[in-house]
Scaffold this motif. Structure first.
Motif, PDB file in Angstrom:
ATOM      1  N   UNK A   8       4.754   1.896  10.111  1.00  0.00           N
ATOM      2  CA  UNK A   8       6.233   2.231  10.295  1.00  0.00           C
ATOM      3  C   UNK A   8       6.958   2.351   9.113  1.00  0.00           C
ATOM      4  N   UNK A   9       7.061   1.716   8.021  1.00  0.00           N
ATOM      5  CA  UNK A   9       7.854   1.721   6.885  1.00  0.00           C
ATOM      6  C   UNK A   9       7.442   2.900   5.901  1.00  0.00           C
ATOM      7  N   UNK A  10       6.031   3.046   5.782  1.00  0.00           N
ATOM      8  CA  UNK A  10       5.655   4.067   4.787  1.00  0.00           C
ATOM      9  C   UNK A  10       5.848   5.414   5.772  1.00  0.00           C
ATOM     10  N   UNK A  11       5.507   5.673   6.855  1.00  0.00           N
ATOM     11  CA  UNK A  11       6.066   6.855   7.939  1.00  0.00           C
ATOM     12  C   UNK A  11       7.296   7.079   7.660  1.00  0.00           C
ATOM     13  N   UNK A  36       6.735   3.777  -7.434  1.00  0.00           N
ATOM     14  CA  UNK A  36       5.371   3.475  -7.273  1.00  0.00           C
ATOM     15  C   UNK A  36       4.724   3.718  -5.932  1.00  0.00           C
ATOM     16  N   UNK A  37       5.519   4.754  -5.304  1.00  0.00           N
ATOM     17  CA  UNK A  37       5.224   4.797  -3.904  1.00  0.00           C
ATOM     18  C   UNK A  37       3.638   5.506  -3.819  1.00  0.00           C
ATOM     19  N   UNK A  38       3.062   6.173  -4.456  1.00  0.00           N
ATOM     20  CA  UNK A  38       1.931   6.800  -4.363  1.00  0.00           C
ATOM     21  C   UNK A  38       0.920   5.535  -4.388  1.00  0.00           C
ATOM     22  N   UNK A  39       1.199   4.507  -5.492  1.00  0.00           N
ATOM     23  CA  UNK A  39       0.181   3.278  -5.431  1.00  0.00           C
ATOM     24  C   UNK A  39       0.605   2.546  -4.252  1.00  0.00           C
ATOM     25  N   UNK A 110      -2.183  14.510  -4.138  1.00  0.00           N
ATOM     26  CA  UNK A 110      -3.487  15.118  -3.905  1.00  0.00           C
ATOM     27  C   UNK A 110      -4.545  13.969  -4.801  1.00  0.00           C
ATOM     28  N   UNK A 111      -3.773  13.305  -5.833  1.00  0.00           N
ATOM     29  CA  UNK A 111      -4.648  12.346  -6.639  1.00  0.00           C
ATOM     30  C   UNK A 111      -5.078  11.065  -5.982  1.00  0.00           C
ATOM     31  N   UNK A 112      -4.396  10.966  -4.900  1.00  0.00           N
ATOM     32  CA  UNK A 112      -4.775   9.770  -3.740  1.00  0.00           C
ATOM     33  C   UNK A 112      -6.041  10.230  -3.218  1.00  0.00           C
TER      34      UNK A 112
END
Length: 124
Positions: A8-11, A36-39, A110-112
């Motif tokens: 829910x939070x990330x969406x 740091x959202x990607x991390x 894309x690095x994720x």
């Protein structure tokens, strides 16, 4: 995680960032990156239950398709040669816009995918 609160939070955050990118505002994307959202997303994917991973991977694709600053639009580069907006040109521009929405333009996101593939190679 079990209750789905990570999803829910990330969406919410990721769709807000993606919506701002569609309106040529990349400041939220820059803030997401610097915070740091990607991390956080990578950590959530790596530590989620199997039932939540597909939904989290869909969020990665939303970020990967975010148009980042400096990426030229094919719409801006196209010229149908008549100097005006003919209906044929408009159809072509709409097709280009649809195609652009499906292209990987955000290399940070894309690095994720790259990192997850590297992690899973040992598992395979």
């Amino acid at each position: 995680e079990r209750a789905g609160l990570w999803i829910v939070a990330l969406t919410t955050v990721i769709h807000l960032v993606a919506a701002s990118c569609r309106h040529q505002c990349v400041e939220l994307l820059k803030d997401y990156d610097s915070a740091g959202g990607y991390h956080v997303l990578t950590h959530a994917i790596a530590n989620s239950s199997a039932e939540h991973v597909p939904t989290l991977l869909e969020l990665v694709t939303v970020l990967v398709c975010c148009k980042i600053a400096g990426a030229p639009s094919s719409y801006d580069e196209m010229d149908d040669g008549d100097g005006g907006g003919s209906s044929g040109g408009e159809t072509t521009h709409r097709a280009v816009d649809i195609a652009e929405g499906k292209m990987a333009m955000n290399t940070n996101a894309f690095e994720i995918v790259d990192e997850l593939m590297a992690r899973s190679t040992g598992v395979l």
